[in-house]
Enzyme design. Sequence first.
Site, PDB file in Angstrom:
ATOM      1  N   HIS A 129       0.872  -1.174   0.000  1.00 44.81           N
ATOM      2  CA  HIS A 129       0.000   0.000   0.000  1.00 44.81           C
ATOM      3  C   HIS A 129       0.910   1.225   0.000  1.00 44.81           C
ATOM      4  O   HIS A 129       2.031   1.177   0.539  1.00 44.81           O
ATOM      5  CB  HIS A 129      -0.845  -0.047   1.275  1.00 44.81           C
ATOM      6  CG  HIS A 129      -1.884   1.015   1.402  1.00 44.81           C
ATOM      7  ND1 HIS A 129      -1.584   2.317   1.715  1.00 44.81           N
ATOM      8  CD2 HIS A 129      -3.232   0.957   1.279  1.00 44.81           C
ATOM      9  CE1 HIS A 129      -2.712   3.016   1.778  1.00 44.81           C
ATOM     10  NE2 HIS A 129      -3.729   2.225   1.523  1.00 44.81           N
ATOM     11  N   ASP A 159       3.348  -3.755   8.246  1.00 44.25           N
ATOM     12  CA  ASP A 159       2.082  -3.027   8.059  1.00 44.25           C
ATOM     13  C   ASP A 159       0.967  -4.034   8.335  1.00 44.25           C
ATOM     14  O   ASP A 159       0.707  -4.911   7.510  1.00 44.25           O
ATOM     15  CB  ASP A 159       2.019  -2.486   6.625  1.00 44.25           C
ATOM     16  CG  ASP A 159       0.643  -1.915   6.259  1.00 44.25           C
ATOM     17  OD1 ASP A 159       0.484  -1.475   5.100  1.00 44.25           O
ATOM     18  OD2 ASP A 159      -0.273  -1.929   7.106  1.00 44.25           O
ATOM     19  N   GLN A 213      -4.346  -4.522   7.416  1.00 39.91           N
ATOM     20  CA  GLN A 213      -5.344  -5.474   6.934  1.00 39.91           C
ATOM     21  C   GLN A 213      -5.322  -6.786   7.695  1.00 39.91           C
ATOM     22  O   GLN A 213      -6.135  -7.662   7.434  1.00 39.91           O
ATOM     23  CB  GLN A 213      -5.110  -5.773   5.442  1.00 39.91           C
ATOM     24  CG  GLN A 213      -5.401  -4.617   4.529  1.00 39.91           C
ATOM     25  CD  GLN A 213      -6.834  -4.150   4.609  1.00 39.91           C
ATOM     26  OE1 GLN A 213      -7.743  -4.928   4.921  1.00 39.91           O
ATOM     27  NE2 GLN A 213      -7.057  -2.880   4.344  1.00 39.91           N
ATOM     28  N   LYS A 222     -10.191   0.217  10.945  1.00 43.61           N
ATOM     29  CA  LYS A 222     -10.321  -1.023  10.189  1.00 43.61           C
ATOM     30  C   LYS A 222     -10.752  -2.196  11.072  1.00 43.61           C
ATOM     31  O   LYS A 222     -10.923  -3.312  10.568  1.00 43.61           O
ATOM     32  CB  LYS A 222      -9.008  -1.356   9.463  1.00 43.61           C
ATOM     33  CG  LYS A 222      -8.684  -0.295   8.400  1.00 43.61           C
ATOM     34  CD  LYS A 222      -7.866  -0.863   7.268  1.00 43.61           C
ATOM     35  CE  LYS A 222      -7.184   0.212   6.464  1.00 43.61           C
ATOM     36  NZ  LYS A 222      -7.959   0.674   5.313  1.00 43.61           N
ATOM     37  N   CYS A 269      -4.779   2.268  -3.641  1.00 43.46           N
ATOM     38  CA  CYS A 269      -3.510   2.782  -3.116  1.00 43.46           C
ATOM     39  C   CYS A 269      -2.386   1.767  -3.299  1.00 43.46           C
ATOM     40  O   CYS A 269      -1.527   1.629  -2.426  1.00 43.46           O
ATOM     41  CB  CYS A 269      -3.614   3.178  -1.649  1.00 43.46           C
ATOM     42  SG  CYS A 269      -4.768   4.522  -1.370  1.00 43.46           S
TER      43      CYS A 269
END
Lengths: 414, 144
Positions: free
Chosen positions: A129, A207, A210, A233, A372
């Site tokens: 991303h 990261d 998600q 999220k 993104c």
Amino acid sequence: MPVTSSAHLDATAVRADFPFLRDEVDGRPLAYLDSASSTQKPRQVLDRMRAFYEHEYANVHRGVYRLAECATESYEHARRTVAAFVNAPSEREVIFTRSTTESINLVAYAWGLRNLGPGDVVVVSELEHHANFVPWQFIASKTGARLRSIPIDDAGELRLEILDDLAREGSIKVVTAGLVSNSLGTINPVERLAAWAHGQGAIMVVDAAQAAPHRAIDVQGLGCDFLAFSSHKLCGPTGIGALWGRRALLEAMEPFNLGGEMIRSVSLDHTTFNEIPYKFEAGTPAIAEAVGFGAAIDYITAIGLEAIEQHEHELTAHAVGRLGELEWVRLFGPPVERRAGIVSFDVAGVHPHDVAQILDWKGVAVRAGHHCTQPLMARLGVPATTRASFYVYSIREEIDRLVEGLHEVKRNLG
Amino acid sequence: MSEFEQMYREVILDHYKAPRNHGLLDPNDAVAEGQNPLCGDEVTVSVRFGAGDVIEGVGFEGRGCAISQAATSMLTELVKGRTAQDVALMPKEELLDEIGIPLTPVRLKCALLGLGVLKIALHRSKGTPLPDEWGTSSGEISLG
């Protein structure tokens, strides 16, 4: 450790917690299939934030009066909740930020500027991303370090066999990857990358935007040095996220934002900084948002991260199965066994904007665009994809409505 | 009339499936490309001028949604025979009236992409004014 329950997720019970599902379009609730972008909020989170504002609100870390002590305790309790959620060795290693994006920028600036130079290499992946790509690109350009990317194969999985070649390009200082790809749903082998990174003398930055909402996270098990994720999220409010970092690294880093709260003493000619985590939390924080973040973690932990993972796995299998039946739909990404609850696809001859537009008229919300991840789109050879993604309130029927809608797309524009 | 029929009028589908003035002009006097902030649409527009800065030829290429490509196709028919100055000052409403469909704020960007790119091409070649909302890139990162 997160409290995981092996109980099956009761979708009807979960959906009853979400006020947005009471609104109907053409006699049906919205089939919201865009949770990878942001998630809907349960009344438990909304109620907690309202109660906090109504009865417990004051600025934190400052007041002596009881209300202020209460507010501070609620804020720090949220920090402990985040720390437990990721199995951090200490809550002092958890920094509240604005988001995953800000967390990664914090590491890029506060660690990267001082520790990167000519001859050094920052390793990202083709899946990243922009939040986990552009900050590194920028800091590399500022410091003279090189940016290198791990490519993917045609199934959307990282080609780790090139790591040894990368090692010859210079001194590897940073390895960073998403745990789950937001465009393809690929689950990356972060433990392997972390082990390789440490072997090279590099730090591993993860990261987890998600991943954290959808599967149990254990920073000690992953072996990483930094991990970032966002509240919005995982059914929490926007405007707050977290960065977990290894204590020794955080203590050695210079601050990122400066101002009040992050100092110990300030004078005209000399200022000293506060200890971690406060060194990285300048100014009045997003207090109620932190409380909401904690409440959201409590909510999904009560459902059970294993139950959530299983629920999404079933939905993803259903989606991949049904979409796979349509010869005019091309699916991107790995097989079901190796992917999370995200499905990107292409409808032959119809642009994702038009797919999403027609689906909207059928009460189905999906995402159309590059998500993104422009480098990834370039690798896939498409300007954009249509993406459906699932969460705790998603059900099979919504996927069936998606497929119905796609037939209509094909009829009208294909 | 269904929502589909309202937005994807015959004329839109016609221009999408059979775009007019498709293909970049070579040689040309001006060319520019641009992307939609609502990601996923790209358009490149090329122009050839005649006497008096009259737009003699327009050619475009692109990848994108039906609205962005159809709108650009319709735009090319609108601007032929007009001067660069005149087109640079063309209000977006003129193109939107020609397209004649209801557009949400987000799809508006799809419809106006080609117009913005064309105005940038005119600005670069003839120095015509550029509307505020179509500024050029404000910075980049280059890795050596």
